[in-house]
Scaffold this motif. Structure first.
Motif, PDB file in Angstrom:
ATOM      1  N   ILE A  52      41.063  38.435  42.683  1.00  0.00           N
ATOM      2  CA  ILE A  52      39.837  37.705  42.363  1.00  0.00           C
ATOM      3  C   ILE A  52      40.218  36.323  41.853  1.00  0.00           C
ATOM      4  O   ILE A  52      41.016  36.201  40.915  1.00  0.00           O
ATOM      5  N   ILE A  53      39.678  35.299  42.493  1.00  0.00           N
ATOM      6  CA  ILE A  53      39.866  33.922  42.033  1.00  0.00           C
ATOM      7  C   ILE A  53      38.583  33.520  41.318  1.00  0.00           C
ATOM      8  O   ILE A  53      37.512  33.476  41.934  1.00  0.00           O
ATOM      9  N   VAL A  54      38.665  33.238  40.014  1.00  0.00           N
ATOM     10  CA  VAL A  54      37.453  33.076  39.219  1.00  0.00           C
ATOM     11  C   VAL A  54      37.514  31.816  38.368  1.00  0.00           C
ATOM     12  O   VAL A  54      38.545  31.494  37.761  1.00  0.00           O
ATOM     13  N   ASP A  55      36.401  31.096  38.332  1.00  0.00           N
ATOM     14  CA  ASP A  55      36.255  29.920  37.468  1.00  0.00           C
ATOM     15  C   ASP A  55      36.062  30.394  36.021  1.00  0.00           C
ATOM     16  O   ASP A  55      35.361  31.382  35.777  1.00  0.00           O
ATOM     17  N   VAL A  56      36.656  29.671  35.049  1.00  0.00           N
ATOM     18  CA  VAL A  56      36.489  30.110  33.659  1.00  0.00           C
ATOM     19  C   VAL A  56      35.171  29.651  33.063  1.00  0.00           C
ATOM     20  O   VAL A  56      34.625  30.296  32.175  1.00  0.00           O
ATOM     21  N   ARG A  57      34.639  28.519  33.559  1.00  0.00           N
ATOM     22  CA  ARG A  57      33.381  28.003  33.001  1.00  0.00           C
ATOM     23  C   ARG A  57      32.241  28.225  34.003  1.00  0.00           C
ATOM     24  O   ARG A  57      32.206  27.586  35.061  1.00  0.00           O
ATOM     25  N   MET A  58      31.341  29.132  33.662  1.00  0.00           N
ATOM     26  CA  MET A  58      30.179  29.407  34.511  1.00  0.00           C
ATOM     27  C   MET A  58      29.004  29.750  33.608  1.00  0.00           C
ATOM     28  O   MET A  58      29.203  30.305  32.512  1.00  0.00           O
ATOM     29  N   GLU A  72      37.279  46.753  31.393  1.00  0.00           N
ATOM     30  CA  GLU A  72      36.655  47.904  30.732  1.00  0.00           C
ATOM     31  C   GLU A  72      36.162  48.915  31.758  1.00  0.00           C
ATOM     32  O   GLU A  72      36.245  50.124  31.541  1.00  0.00           O
ATOM     33  N   ARG A  73      35.655  48.400  32.870  1.00  0.00           N
ATOM     34  CA  ARG A  73      35.143  49.301  33.899  1.00  0.00           C
ATOM     35  C   ARG A  73      36.264  49.942  34.704  1.00  0.00           C
ATOM     36  O   ARG A  73      36.118  51.052  35.207  1.00  0.00           O
ATOM     37  N   ARG A  74      37.370  49.199  34.880  1.00  0.00           N
ATOM     38  CA  ARG A  74      38.478  49.698  35.698  1.00  0.00           C
ATOM     39  C   ARG A  74      39.782  49.528  34.921  1.00  0.00           C
ATOM     40  O   ARG A  74      40.617  48.691  35.247  1.00  0.00           O
ATOM     41  N   PRO A  75      39.967  50.280  33.844  1.00  0.00           N
ATOM     42  CA  PRO A  75      41.129  50.093  32.973  1.00  0.00           C
ATOM     43  C   PRO A  75      42.454  50.425  33.646  1.00  0.00           C
ATOM     44  O   PRO A  75      43.492  49.910  33.259  1.00  0.00           O
ATOM     45  N   GLY A  76      42.435  51.313  34.657  1.00  0.00           N
ATOM     46  CA  GLY A  76      43.694  51.752  35.233  1.00  0.00           C
ATOM     47  C   GLY A  76      44.391  50.687  36.058  1.00  0.00           C
ATOM     48  O   GLY A  76      45.524  50.315  35.782  1.00  0.00           O
ATOM     49  N   ALA A  77      43.737  50.198  37.085  1.00  0.00           N
ATOM     50  CA  ALA A  77      44.376  49.248  38.005  1.00  0.00           C
ATOM     51  C   ALA A  77      43.357  48.214  38.473  1.00  0.00           C
ATOM     52  O   ALA A  77      42.901  48.266  39.601  1.00  0.00           O
ATOM     53  N   PRO A  78      42.980  47.270  37.595  1.00  0.00           N
ATOM     54  CA  PRO A  78      42.037  46.238  38.009  1.00  0.00           C
ATOM     55  C   PRO A  78      42.690  45.282  39.001  1.00  0.00           C
ATOM     56  O   PRO A  78      43.925  45.240  39.109  1.00  0.00           O
ATOM     57  N   PRO A  79      41.909  44.500  39.731  1.00  0.00           N
ATOM     58  CA  PRO A  79      42.495  43.556  40.689  1.00  0.00           C
ATOM     59  C   PRO A  79      43.319  42.489  39.973  1.00  0.00           C
ATOM     60  O   PRO A  79      43.177  42.259  38.779  1.00  0.00           O
ATOM     61  N   ARG A  80      44.189  41.836  40.735  1.00  0.00           N
ATOM     62  CA  ARG A  80      44.897  40.663  40.226  1.00  0.00           C
ATOM     63  C   ARG A  80      43.887  39.524  40.039  1.00  0.00           C
ATOM     64  O   ARG A  80      42.947  39.385  40.820  1.00  0.00           O
ATOM     65  N   ILE A  81      44.109  38.695  39.004  1.00  0.00           N
ATOM     66  CA  ILE A  81      43.174  37.613  38.682  1.00  0.00           C
ATOM     67  C   ILE A  81      43.895  36.282  38.734  1.00  0.00           C
ATOM     68  O   ILE A  81      44.990  36.121  38.176  1.00  0.00           O
ATOM     69  N   LEU A  82      43.272  35.311  39.411  1.00  0.00           N
ATOM     70  CA  LEU A  82      43.763  33.939  39.453  1.00  0.00           C
ATOM     71  C   LEU A  82      42.644  33.038  38.923  1.00  0.00           C
ATOM     72  O   LEU A  82      41.509  33.104  39.408  1.00  0.00           O
ATOM     73  N   ILE A  83      42.960  32.211  37.918  1.00  0.00           N
ATOM     74  CA  ILE A  83      41.945  31.422  37.225  1.00  0.00           C
ATOM     75  C   ILE A  83      41.794  30.036  37.858  1.00  0.00           C
ATOM     76  O   ILE A  83      42.792  29.392  38.222  1.00  0.00           O
ATOM     77  N   LEU A  84      40.548  29.564  37.969  1.00  0.00           N
ATOM     78  CA  LEU A  84      40.252  28.174  38.316  1.00  0.00           C
ATOM     79  C   LEU A  84      39.896  27.448  37.030  1.00  0.00           C
ATOM     80  O   LEU A  84      39.035  27.902  36.279  1.00  0.00           O
ATOM     81  N   SER A  85      40.537  26.301  36.789  1.00  0.00           N
ATOM     82  CA  SER A  85      40.345  25.634  35.503  1.00  0.00           C
ATOM     83  C   SER A  85      40.333  24.123  35.676  1.00  0.00           C
ATOM     84  O   SER A  85      41.114  23.560  36.459  1.00  0.00           O
ATOM     85  N   GLY A  86      39.450  23.455  34.922  1.00  0.00           N
ATOM     86  CA  GLY A  86      39.489  22.003  34.825  1.00  0.00           C
ATOM     87  C   GLY A  86      40.465  21.611  33.731  1.00  0.00           C
ATOM     88  O   GLY A  86      40.907  22.438  32.922  1.00  0.00           O
ATOM     89  N   HIS A  87      40.833  20.338  33.675  1.00  0.00           N
ATOM     90  CA  HIS A  87      41.793  19.878  32.664  1.00  0.00           C
ATOM     91  C   HIS A  87      41.292  20.179  31.250  1.00  0.00           C
ATOM     92  O   HIS A  87      42.073  20.504  30.361  1.00  0.00           O
ATOM     93  N   ALA A  88      39.962  20.057  31.044  1.00  0.00           N
ATOM     94  CA  ALA A  88      39.406  20.264  29.705  1.00  0.00           C
ATOM     95  C   ALA A  88      39.283  21.733  29.359  1.00  0.00           C
ATOM     96  O   ALA A  88      38.900  22.076  28.241  1.00  0.00           O
TER      97      ALA A  88
END
Length: 511
Positions: A52-58, A72-88
C-alpha cells in the motif's frame, strides 16, 4: 504479480502514480485506489494488496490513523507500507516508520526513486514466500475479498480452502447491485457515507456483506436470500442509507448462488439489468425476470424529423394536449426501439430545441421565451430516470403551448391561415394541421374550403408561390427559392409556379 493499492486524496497524484513506472516490469500491478484512509480501510479486505502506497496527510482518516487501524484489523501479516510525504511532513513520515512502514517517497514522486523502492520491496516479498513467511493458503481470504476476486474475474487466484471456509454453514447468496443517483455529481464523501451506512446495516448484523464493483456497490445477502421479506427489508435499509446523503438510488438483483464461487453469474445478470436503469422505476428491487426480451425484429426508431414538424405545429397552435401526446408517443416509440439513454435524451433535445428555434423565428414576439425554453430543454441530460425526463419535457411543452396561445379569435380557419403563413416552408399537410388543432382532417378541410373558397393544398401553394415571387425578385437562384418555400423537388416547383404565374421561375426573375 504483487498487488498494489494507492491511497491519496488528490486524484492527479493517484492517476500519476499509476502511470509513472511500468509496474508489471517490477513485478507489481495497481489493483485499486482510495481517496482517503477510511476509503482504503474499506477497500483493503477486497483488494488484498501486498503493498500500500499511502499519503500521510489526508482529510478524515490520515495515513497514520489508517496504518494503525489496518494493523489492528490484520495483526498477523498486514501489507507492506510505503509512505508518500511532502518536505513539511517529515515528522509524520518518521512516525509512520515507527509503525513498520517500509520507507517513504517525497512528493513529487521521482520515477527512479519509486523504481528503486519497488525493486527492494519485491525482493522482500519474494523472500517472504521463499522462507515461508507468506500467509497460510486461506488466511486473509475474507468473504469480501473472495467475492471481489470473483466479480473482477480473478477467481483463479482464490484458494479452494478459502472457498470452502466461506461456504460453511450452507445457505445461499443473493447479489444485489446498488447505484446511488443524483442530478448532481456525487462526491466521494457521500459515496463513503452510503457505504458506511450499509455496512452498519448488513455486515455488523450478519445479514450480508459489501463488495466494491465500480460504479456500483455489490451487496451480497446471506440471510433469507431471494425471499420477498428479505428484499423488503434490504430496500428499506438501502433507502435509509442513501437518504442520509440526500441521494436517490436504483437496486437490482442478479439472483442467488449456492456458493461464493458462483457469484459471477448473478453479477453478470445484475449488470445486464443495471445497464437499463434509466427506464427502471424506484420503489422496489428489480429482478432477473425483468431482463430485456429479445425481439425477433426490433422496432424501428421513430422519425424525429417528422415528429418535429408535428410538434412545431402543435406548439404554434397553442395546443398543449396535442404536443404532450406527441412527446408521449415519441418516447414510447424510442423505448420500443430499445434506444439507449444517451440516444433518447439527444433525440428529445433535438426535437424540442429545433421546434422552439423555428418558433423563435416565425413568432418574433415570443423569441425570448422560446430561446429560454430551448435552454431549459437541455436540463433533461441531468435526469437519471426516464419518468423524470418525460415529466420535465411535458412541463416544457405545456409551458411553450400556453406561451404561444395568442392567436386572434377562436375561428379554426383563421388559425389554419396563420399557421400556413408562418410555416409554409415546412412539410405541411392537412392531416398534420388537423392533429395540431385537435380536429378531424376531413371536417377541417371542408370548413377551410367553405370559408376561403379554396382547398387547403391550393391555398398553401398560392402562399408559397407569392413568397417565391418575392425571393426571385430579390435575385435568388431558382433552386434556392424552391427549397426556401417548401418544395424539395425543383421540377415540381417549376410546374406549380408556371401553373399559378403563367411563366417559368427563370423567366419571371428576368422579367
Amino acid at each position: 504479480m504483487y498487488k498494489v493499492m494507492i491511497v491519496d486524496d488528490e486524484p492527479l497524484i493517484r492517476e500519476g502514480l499509476k502511470t509513472i513506472v511500468d509496474w508489471e516490469a517490477h513485478g507489481f500491478r495497481v489493483a485499486g485506489t482510495a481517496a482517503d484512509g477510511l476509503d482504503a480501510l474499506e477497500k483493503a479486505p477486497e483488494i488484498g494488496p501486498d503493498l500500500i502506497i499511502v499519503d500521510v496527510r489526508m482529510p478524515g482518516m490520515d495515513g497514520l490513523q489508517f496504518i494503525r487501524a489496518l494493523q489492528e484489523r490484520r495483526p498477523g501479516a498486514p501489507p507492506r507500507i510505503l509512505i508518500l510525504s511532502g518536505h513539511a511532513d517529515f515528522e509524520y513520515a518518521r512516525q509512520a516508520m515507527t509503525l513498520r512502514a517500509e520507507g517513504y517517497l517525497l512528493k513529487p514522486v521521482d520515477e527512479d526513486e519509486l523504481s528503486a523502492a519497488l525493486h527492494r520491496l519485491k525482493e522482500a516479498l519474494d523472500d517472504d514466500r521463499r522462507t515461508g513467511n507468506a500467509k497460510p493458503e486461506a488466511a486473509g481470504w475474507t468473504r469480501e475479498r473472495i467475492a471481489a476476486a470473483i466479480l473482477s474475474g480473478e477467481d483463479g487466484q482464490v484458494p479452494e480452502a478459502a472457498i470452502r471456509a466461506a461456504d460453511q454453514g450452507g445457505g445461499s447468496f443473493e447479489l444485489l447491485l446498488v447505484k446511488p443517483l443524483s442530478r448532481e455529481e456525487i462526491d466521494a464523501e457521500s459515496s463513503a457515507r452510503v457505504r458506511r451506512e450499509l455496512e452498519a446495516a448488513f455486515e455488523r448484523t450478519g445479514r450480508g456483506f459489501l463488495v466494491s464493483a465500480d460504479p456500483y456497490l455489490a451487496l451480497v445477502l446471506t440471510e433469507e436470500a431471494g425471499q420477498a421479506r428479505a428484499h423488503s427489508a434490504a430496500y428499506r435499509e438501502i433507502e435509509a442509507a442513501c437518504a442520509a446523503s440526500g441521494l436517490d438510488f436504483i437496486v437490482v438483483s442478479g439472483g442467488t448462488a449456492t456458493s461464493v464461487r458462483e457469484l459471477g453469474r448473478p453479477f453478470r445478470e445484475a449488470r445486464e439489468l443495471m445497464s437499463r436503469r434509466f427506464v427502471l422505476e424506484g420503489g422496489r428491487i428489480h429482478g432477473p425476470e425483468e431482463r430485456r426480451k429479445e425481439a425477433a425484429e426490433p422496432a424501428e426508431a421513430p422519425d424525429l424529423e417528422a415528429a418535429g414538424e408535428r410538434l412545431l405545429l402543435a406548439l404554434d397552435a397553442g395546443n398543449a394536449e396535442a404536443a404532450s401526446a406527441l412527446i408521449d408517443s415519441v418516447g414510447a416509440a424510442m423505448l420500443e426501439a430499445d434506444m439507449a439513454e444517451p440516444a433518447i435524451k439527444a433525440g428529445f433535445a433535438q426535437l424540442l430545441t429545433t421546434a422552439l428555434g423555428k418558433l423563435a423565428q416565425t413568432r418574433p414576439e415570443h423569441k425570448a421565451s422560446c430561446q429560454s425554453l430551448a435552454t431549459e430543454a437541455l436540463d433533461i441530460y441531468a435526469e437519471y430516470r426516464y419518468s423524470g425526463m418525460l415529466n420535465r419535457l411535458l412541463g416544457l411543452v405545456r409551458e411553450a403551448a400556453e406561451e404561444l396561445r395568442s392567436y386572434g379569435g377562436d375561428q379554426q380557419v383563421q388559425r389554419m391561415i396563420e399557421l400556413i403563413r408562418r410555416n409554409y416552408r415546412e412539410n405541411l399537410k392537412l392531416e398534420s394541421l388537423a392533429e395540431a388543432l385537435s380536429y378531424n382532417s376531413s371536417y377541417l378541410g371542408k370548413l377551410f374550403k367553405n370559408a376561403t373558397g379554396e382547398s387547403f393544398n391550393t391555398y398553401l401553394d398560392k402562399v408559397r408561390i407569392e413568397k417565391a415571387k418575392e425571393l426571385l425578385g430579390e435575385g435568388m437562384k431558382v433552386y434556392q427559392v424552391a427549397e426556401r418555400v417548401g418544395y424539395s423537388n425543383v421540377d415540381y416547383f417549376h410546374g406549380k409556379f408556371r401553373k399559378y404565374v403563367g411563366v417559368s421561375p427563370s423567366a419571371y426573375r428576368k422579367h
